[in-house]
Write a protein that holds these residues in place. Structure first.
Motif, PDB file in Angstrom:
ATOM      1  N   ARG A   1      -2.623  -1.959   4.936  1.00  0.00           N
ATOM      2  CA  ARG A   1      -2.830  -3.042   3.988  1.00  0.00           C
ATOM      3  C   ARG A   1      -1.518  -3.719   3.615  1.00  0.00           C
ATOM      4  O   ARG A   1      -1.454  -4.923   3.404  1.00  0.00           O
ATOM      5  CB  ARG A   1      -3.519  -2.514   2.734  1.00  0.00           C
ATOM      6  N   GLU A   2      -0.466  -2.900   3.559  1.00  0.00           N
ATOM      7  CA  GLU A   2       0.845  -3.486   3.261  1.00  0.00           C
ATOM      8  C   GLU A   2       1.253  -4.449   4.376  1.00  0.00           C
ATOM      9  O   GLU A   2       1.778  -5.524   4.124  1.00  0.00           O
ATOM     10  CB  GLU A   2       1.891  -2.364   3.117  1.00  0.00           C
TER      11      GLU A   2
ATOM     12  N   GLU B   1       0.521 -12.069   5.296  1.00  0.00           N
ATOM     13  CA  GLU B   1       0.101 -13.155   4.399  1.00  0.00           C
ATOM     14  C   GLU B   1       1.314 -13.843   3.787  1.00  0.00           C
ATOM     15  O   GLU B   1       1.408 -15.072   3.731  1.00  0.00           O
ATOM     16  CB  GLU B   1      -0.770 -12.607   3.257  1.00  0.00           C
TER      17      GLU B   1
ATOM     18  N   ALA C   1      -0.731  -6.152   6.253  1.00  0.00           N
ATOM     19  CA  ALA C   1      -1.528  -7.366   6.077  1.00  0.00           C
ATOM     20  C   ALA C   1      -0.924  -8.238   4.977  1.00  0.00           C
ATOM     21  O   ALA C   1      -0.828  -9.460   5.111  1.00  0.00           O
ATOM     22  CB  ALA C   1      -2.968  -6.999   5.723  1.00  0.00           C
ATOM     23  N   GLY C   2      -0.498  -7.601   3.915  1.00  0.00           N
ATOM     24  CA  GLY C   2       0.103  -8.359   2.803  1.00  0.00           C
ATOM     25  C   GLY C   2       1.365  -9.067   3.255  1.00  0.00           C
ATOM     26  O   GLY C   2       1.577 -10.250   2.931  1.00  0.00           O
ATOM     27  N   LEU C   3       2.181  -8.347   4.008  1.00  0.00           N
ATOM     28  CA  LEU C   3       3.423  -8.964   4.472  1.00  0.00           C
ATOM     29  C   LEU C   3       3.134 -10.159   5.376  1.00  0.00           C
ATOM     30  O   LEU C   3       3.802 -11.195   5.295  1.00  0.00           O
ATOM     31  CB  LEU C   3       4.275  -7.933   5.210  1.00  0.00           C
TER      32      LEU C   3
END
Lengths: 216, 216, 216, 216
Positions: free
Chosen positions: C157-158, C164, C160-162
């Motif tokens: 998930r991290e 984004e 994916a956040g990065l």
DNA sequence: GATGAATGAGAGTTCATTCAT
DNA sequence: TATGAATGAACTCTCATTCAT
């Protein structure tokens, strides 16, 4: 700009302030374009007070017309000395007229331009003043004829027509003089006097221009 | 009421319908009081079409002024036969003027009353027309002087003033004739001609009325 | 200005002309402020034809979004050679992205600014393109970790956040580069690459900045 | 819907109600799509009152921008304790920023989306606020460099670009956090902090990622 | 394939007027 | 005597959209 904001004035004074402001705004912008906001501000009072004293825009405008018309006819009357001969009386009347309209251009604009462009009601107010001026001129023409120990030689209706023409010419000239820089009231009066008196004089001496008989 | 609602007309036709309606409304209500809604309705079209063809209220009004001014000067010119002597030309010009303004009261209202009460731009449009009429009258005076083998001797501004006076007198007489039973427009025209020609004639003959020298 | 008025073109060509015009107008004025009139004029066709081909303003805008989104993702994809190491791939992707947005500023304005300010429908169109870009970046980060024979050390998930964050940063920078004179696409790409890769590199080397534990 | 209709409120209060409503409508619909009618209704007043107090749609929008920009910068400033080390200050600033924009989504929409899509005037208003935030970040970087006994060595334009990137990344993350179940805004903020600080840290340590020299 | 002619609906803005104090 | 607060109604102008050819 605008009157200094002073509080608690007697009603009569306040009303005059409002009318002063209204004449100025109405004269410059016209009836429709004038806004009650602007008038109230120039008068230095709040809008509700204007309504309290003068009811509505229409009533306010009518009050302006009445005040200015009264002032104008009074000025003309005051300028004339009845003991003088007719041509001098006409001259003095014209001078008083042009002097007043030059000193109160906004008032004259209200009477001559603005009041005539917005419905019968306002126009009728002006008509009364006009009638008075026409009567004054008519009397002068008759007096002039009597002074010359002569019948004017013109039918009564023709005299009335001439008086109408003269007043109309004076009204138009007044507006023109106000709008044209460098034309003084006195010059305008002289121009008209010249034109009018010469024309009237010629007419009364019997030399009438004859319209051709043909019909179209 | 209003034009019959006909659909899909060529642009030129529609524009004339709009101008017809606009002249009527502007002439009767004045520039500010006239509403584009009313004009559009009277023209039998929707408001957007008026804007599509004539851009804005201001442009529409200007278009009205131009059309009416052109029509009026054309009518006066068409009414005059240049081979006649000057007094006859003036008479014919006046008659054409009176006839046209009587037949197009709204157009005349637009030109004479409404256009002069709303901003320099509109007034300038009318000024052009007026200049043309003044030129016409001036030429007549010059012709008349030449016929009499004499110099007219009137300065330019004096002529402008006289033109103002004449128009004012004409208006006044026209209104009076309309309002007074038994007086025709033609008679009013004759009265004015009499007045104007005698006045001009006297002026040209050098017999000037002298204003008294005193000051007040 | 505007395309030369050529008649009788095949439909496909006319449509592209319309879209060209629409993207330009929409990109510069925004969806609401753009007028179909202006678009039709710039496209060199009549308004009814625009409606015949593209139905409505909304549909036209949607078509613009789709065309520009497709063109942008294609450009990015075309700019990347998959056989290169991950950092080079990212660099090339960014360069292609910034080059395309710099060459099509109106298209980018439509995608980044205008489509996001007018309702869910348009925003959804852009979301698809965005998702594709995010996926591309995410894959690169994972590949980079694999190349370094290391687990990224960050939860999925991290990552994916990065991704984004990176895409958001790129989008913002592209608009900024277009609006700031003197900033080239290449410079913008370098700035971002520097920032992003250094950040990512540091993160992957395990040096994670620890947020303080306190709560507020 | 809309504020409870309370009558006769002091001007200052009404103005705030109007701004509240305006920010909401502008933020959701955009400048052009927002209607003064809707704003007035939501504010619980009549349209003329909105105009009386705030002059025009443009002025109203400007007032919104200014109020929201001031509130946002104040929130960020209030969230930061200057006695802390630079990284903690940045963290706190980001958190305050995220918290404020999350609590005032319409205000943030006005500042970030709507104001940038409609003319230079509005964009300039936002630019002032952005400059302030950039100054804040810049100062932190400088402080951090001083703490590390090193010159930051970043040119001014590079800083501006980084600020753009940061804001874009933040937005992106915030939207993603909202849309992805299980991700809190705080976690998003941490991700961004991680990314940003590591990136900045690496950059300041002189380890710059070198773009390959080839040209395409 | 293409367009000149036309409009319903709604935008921003202003104004004369009143209420409550 | 005097006013700050408030509005219904009307205005000019624009726009997306369609009809008839």
């Amino acid at each position: 700009m605008g009157a200094v904001k002073t509080k608690r004035m007697p009603r009569a004074v306040r009303e005059q302030q409002m009318l002063d402001a209204a004449v100025r705004i109405f004269g410059q912008r016209g009836y429709m374009a004038a806004s009650m906001d602007e008038i109230a501000e120039l008068a230095g009072v709040s809008k509700p007070l204007v309504y309290l004293y003068l009811n509505s825009k229409e009533d306010l405008f009518t009050a302006c017309i009445r005040r200015e018309a009264t002032a104008l006819t009074a000025a003309v009357r005051a300028g004339v000395r009845q003991e003088l001969p007719a041509d001098r009386q006409l001259w003095e009347g014209l001078r008083a007229f042009f002097a007043h309209t030059a000193e109160h251009p906004d008032g004259w604009s209200v009477l001559h331009l603005q009041a005539r462009t917005h419905g019968e009601t306002f126009a009728a107010e002006v008509a009364a003043m006009r009638a008075e001026l026409v009567t004054f001129v008519t009397r002068l023409v008759v007096v002039a004829a009597r002074e010359a120990h002569r019948d004017p030689g013109l039918p009564e209706r023709e005299v009335a027509g001439l008086a109408e023409a003269l007043v109309g010419a004076a009204e138009s000239l007044a507006a023109w003089a106000n709008a044209t820089p460098g034309v003084t009231a006195r010059q305008a009066a002289a121009t008209l006097m010249n034109f009018a008196w010469s024309g009237l004089g010629t007419l009364m001496s019997g030399r009438v221009w004859a319209p051709p008989g043909e019909e179209t």
